[in-house]
Design a protein around this motif. Sequence first.
Motif, PDB file in Angstrom:
ATOM      1  N   LYS A   1       6.690  -3.848   4.346  1.00  0.00           N
ATOM      2  CA  LYS A   1       5.520  -3.168   3.950  1.00  0.00           C
ATOM      3  C   LYS A   1       5.396  -3.395   2.353  1.00  0.00           C
TER       4      LYS A   1
ATOM      5  N   ASP B   1       3.248   2.630   2.708  1.00  0.00           N
ATOM      6  CA  ASP B   1       3.880   3.347   3.607  1.00  0.00           C
ATOM      7  C   ASP B   1       2.617   3.692   4.775  1.00  0.00           C
TER       8      ASP B   1
ATOM      9  N   GLN C   1      -1.334   7.473   4.412  1.00  0.00           N
ATOM     10  CA  GLN C   1      -0.827   6.395   3.688  1.00  0.00           C
ATOM     11  C   GLN C   1      -0.362   6.416   2.325  1.00  0.00           C
TER      12      GLN C   1
END
Lengths: 119, 113
Positions: free
Chosen positions: A73, A26, A2
Amino acid sequence: AQTVTQSQPEMSVQEAETVTLSCTYDTSESDYYLFWYKQPPSRQMILVIRQEAYKQQNATENRFSVNFQKAAKSFSLKISDSQLGDAAMYFCAYRRPTYSGAGSYQLTFGKGTKLSVIP
Amino acid sequence: SQTIHQWPATLVQPVGSPLSLECTVEGTSNPNLYWYRQAAGRGLQLLFYSVGIGQISSEVPQNLSASRPQDRQFILSSKKLLLSDSGFYLCAWSVGRGIIGYTFGSGTRLTVV
């Protein structure tokens, strides 16, 4: 792995005005947790607000609120009625789902946004 | 109420000297404990975490080590400091796996000269 991106290294806002700090991340996971931390000049990290990814409702804490866009996101922080005491570094952080085992202990932080409040 | 204490607040150490930073938590039992490092212009990087006495997990290979001799005590150590060890070190604790967030200590500014 991430990653957390805060695209605004520095921002400023007039006292009593509203400012929004951006954060994108992400991940391929679905049930995670997001946080905003404030680090004033004293350097102590203070939790401002948290959001659970499985909740669609945006979290709010007094003058602080988030705009959580899961599909995009994106996890932005809005500070209303800015005060001089809001001046600080603000960090966005991501925490993996609890079912992800040992890796779920880690908070992944962005590089921070320095917020200045102009009197 | 729960409190976390971290000391010293600042430390200047010569290269090659040992290091010991201490963190203690009060008002809770069996906390998860963490050591983070914050380098200039960067976010926080997790160095170690502990879920119980004597249980230490390392997230990155480095010149540092951690120990948890008591339930609410977490120590960050080095036998020989490097210049690259300079930074701001933060201890934190959480209930369980920290889904409601971590509580951080006030940090230690370490300068290796």
